[in-house]
Design an enzyme around this catalytic site. Structure first.
Site, PDB file in Angstrom:
ATOM      1  CG  ASN A 211      19.114  51.029   2.160  1.00 38.20           C
ATOM      2  OD1 ASN A 211      19.278  51.954   3.020  1.00 38.20           O
ATOM      3  ND2 ASN A 211      18.824  51.169   0.815  1.00 38.20           N
ATOM      4  CG  ASP A 280      16.714  56.475  -1.549  1.00 41.31           C
ATOM      5  OD1 ASP A 280      16.466  56.236  -2.813  1.00 41.31           O
ATOM      6  OD2 ASP A 280      15.978  56.254  -0.840  1.00 41.31           O
ATOM      7  CB  ILE A 310      19.343  51.849 -10.873  1.00 41.83           C
ATOM      8  CG1 ILE A 310      20.587  52.362 -10.011  1.00 41.83           C
ATOM      9  CG2 ILE A 310      19.685  50.737 -11.771  1.00 41.83           C
ATOM     10  CD1 ILE A 310      21.242  51.392  -8.973  1.00 41.83           C
ATOM     11  CG  PHE A 326      10.690  43.923  -5.248  1.00 42.16           C
ATOM     12  CD1 PHE A 326      11.187  43.550  -6.596  1.00 42.16           C
ATOM     13  CD2 PHE A 326      10.367  42.964  -4.272  1.00 42.16           C
ATOM     14  CE1 PHE A 326      10.818  42.133  -7.067  1.00 42.16           C
ATOM     15  CE2 PHE A 326      10.145  41.751  -4.637  1.00 42.16           C
ATOM     16  CZ  PHE A 326      10.641  41.512  -5.982  1.00 42.16           C
ATOM     17  CE  LYS A 340       8.608  53.625  -3.487  1.00 36.43           C
ATOM     18  NZ  LYS A 340       9.228  52.817  -2.577  1.00 36.43           N
TER      19      LYS A 340
HETATM   20  O1  C5P Z   1      12.631  54.762  -5.338  1.00 33.16           O
HETATM   21  P1  C5P Z   1      12.188  53.823  -4.209  1.00 33.16           P
HETATM   22  O2  C5P Z   1      13.616  53.257  -3.332  1.00 33.16           O
HETATM   23  O3  C5P Z   1      11.241  53.939  -3.429  1.00 33.16           O
HETATM   24  O4  C5P Z   1      11.863  52.662  -5.155  1.00 33.16           O
HETATM   25  C1  C5P Z   1      12.248  51.146  -4.829  1.00 33.16           C
HETATM   26  C2  C5P Z   1      12.406  50.480  -6.287  1.00 33.16           C
HETATM   27  O5  C5P Z   1      13.157  51.071  -6.922  1.00 33.16           O
HETATM   28  C3  C5P Z   1      13.141  49.035  -6.195  1.00 33.16           C
HETATM   29  O6  C5P Z   1      12.795  48.217  -7.182  1.00 33.16           O
HETATM   30  C4  C5P Z   1      14.667  49.538  -6.226  1.00 33.16           C
HETATM   31  O7  C5P Z   1      15.535  48.394  -6.242  1.00 33.16           O
HETATM   32  C5  C5P Z   1      14.580  50.651  -6.920  1.00 33.16           C
HETATM   33  N1  C5P Z   1      15.666  51.614  -6.939  1.00 33.16           N
HETATM   34  C6  C5P Z   1      16.644  51.936  -7.922  1.00 33.16           C
HETATM   35  N2  C5P Z   1      17.634  52.851  -7.605  1.00 33.16           N
HETATM   36  C7  C5P Z   1      17.605  53.665  -6.490  1.00 33.16           C
HETATM   37  C8  C5P Z   1      16.383  53.557  -5.884  1.00 33.16           C
HETATM   38  C9  C5P Z   1      15.562  52.427  -5.936  1.00 33.16           C
HETATM   39  O8  C5P Z   1      16.837  51.047  -8.895  1.00 33.16           O
HETATM   40  N3  C5P Z   1      18.211  54.748  -6.642  1.00 33.16           N
END
Ligand code: C5P
Length: 398
Positions: A211, A280, A310, A326, A340
């Site tokens: 990313n 993702d 996570i 975030f 979210k």
């Molecule tokens: O799920 P999404 O990416 O839309 O949400 C963003 C938030 O979730 C951020 O705080 C990111 O660090 C966390 N996140 C995570 N584990 C993932 C995806 C996102 O901790 N697999």
């Protein structure tokens, strides 16, 4: 606003080859908005001239307790009145011994004893044998017990050609330590866990899926949390950033590694801030050897697997830390961020527009909680991080 805006610092130099670095430090203090009064011991003037420090500071330099330029001849009292800190750089073995015993046989030593409640910080600089000598260690322990903040010393090559602990911290580090000293300790005694940076999913040994994320916001938050007095662990994907001072960094690559590192540390944390741009999807079948272009231009087929969320997993822990997420969105920030936040079951999510935040020095954050949206002004990421930490500290359960 510069970090030391409006602050008046008394910069004391004592005898040591590291005095040449004090000239650079003086410059950096001024860059951050501080007004600096320089005081030098006689030994310090053997290493760098008062003229140099006067030219750089644009103010008189003080070396003599009997200086007639002070109307009342009380430089040892006047210089610290209204000062925000006395900073001794470098602090020699002899000067640490004097400080520890309250001796007052020159201007600098006397003003330290006469400084009242003005904080005293000192950056020791000496040969490693002198630093590890039991008397010096006793003096350092006594000074800490007296409330003096010792910055360093560091380990490494020494001017004498030997190697060990005793080398003075670099001017940048001393500056950051002073800036940190002035930050309110709103997270004292708290343990903070953060993720930052991108994750990187191997396709083969030379190609990855990742990313766009510099890691700057997460690193700024780790620094701000440490400045606020927290014990900070930063689980970071690959970035080019230096680890913030007083932060423990755990370097990871794939999202599954980041998940494992976070889950190992989350139970002991009071606060978890997930700033990382986590991939993702990982690659289900990464190749052990480099994929080769095929004749006919047929591209390879990649099969994805969903990575663990996570943040959602930490939020689901019973008795786990207070969680902050975030959300970088390209559109409909309010709707996406609130959705979210609810989906992940967390009290606070920090939203920003992806097109504004990526690769940028500044951040324009909007905080979303049960009460709605709370926009912060656009500002450098470190300022935004400090403001966010203050905001969180006011809401963090005991
Ligand atoms: O799920 P999404 O990416 O839309 O949400 C963003 C938030 O979730 C951020 O705080 C990111 O660090 C966390 N996140 C995570 N584990 C993932 C995806 C996102 O901790 N697999």
């Amino acid at each position: 606003m510069p970090d030391l805006s409006g602050k008046r610092i008394v910069l004391g130099l004592t005898g040591g080859i590291a005095c040449y670095k004090s000239a650079e430090l003086l410059r950096r203090l001024q860059d951050e908005g501080a007004t600096v009064d320089v005081v030098m011991t006689e030994a310090a003037t053997g290493f760098i001239t008062p003229a140099t420090m006067q030219a750089l500071s644009g103010r008189p330099v003080w070396t003599d307790a009997w200086d007639s330029r002070m109307d009342n001849r009380m430089a040892h009292i006047n210089l610290t009145r209204g000062a925000d800190a006395v900073l001794i750089v470098p602090a020699s073995t002899d000067f640490l011994a004097k400080l520890a015993h309250g001796l007052a046989d020159d201007l600098l030593a006397t003003l330290c004893v006469a400084r009242g409640a003005v904080p005293l910080l000192a950056a020791p600089a000496m040969n490693h044998e002198m630093w590890t000598h039991p008397a010096t260690q006793r003096n350092a322990a006594q000074l800490r017990a007296d409330g003096v903040t010792l910055i360093g010393p560091a380990e490494g090559d020494q001017a004498c050609g030997e190697t060990g602990t005793g080398r003075m911290m670099e001017p940048d580090q001393i500056l950051r330590a002073l800036v940190a000293f002035f930050q309110p300790k709103v997270l004292a005694g708290r343990r903070v866990l953060l993720t930052a940076g991108p994750t990187s999913e191997p396709i083969d040994p030379v190609r990855v899926l990742t990313n766009r994320s510099s890691g700057r916001m997460g690193y700024a938050l780790a620094r701000a949390a440490a400045e606020a007095g927290a014990t900070v662990t930063l689980v970071s994907g690959p970035t080019a950033l230096p680890c913030p001072d007083d932060v423990t960094r755990i370097g990871v690559t794939r999202a599954t590694d980041m998940h494992a590192a976070v889950m190992a540390h989350a139970p002991g944390a009071d606060l978890f801030i997930a700033v990382a741009a986590v991939a993702d999807w990982g690659i289900a079948n990464p190749s052990d050897t480099k994929l080769k272009k095929k004749a006919g231009g047929q591209p390879p087929t990649l099969r994805f697997v969903q990575n663990p969320d996570i943040l959602a997993d930490v939020a689901a822990l019973s008795g786990g830390p207070w969680c902050v997420g975030f959300a970088a969105e390209t559109d409909h920030l309010h709707e996406h961020a609130q959705a979210k936040r609810q989906r992940k079951g967390i009290p606070l999510i920090v939203g920003n527009l992806a097109q504004q935040v990526m690769d940028a020095e500044d951040a324009e954050l909007i905080l979303f909680d049960d009460d709605g949206a709370h926009p912060l002004p656009p500002q450098p990421k470190l300022q935004a991080a400090r403001q966010l930490i203050t905001w969180i500290a006011q809401r963090l359960p005991d």
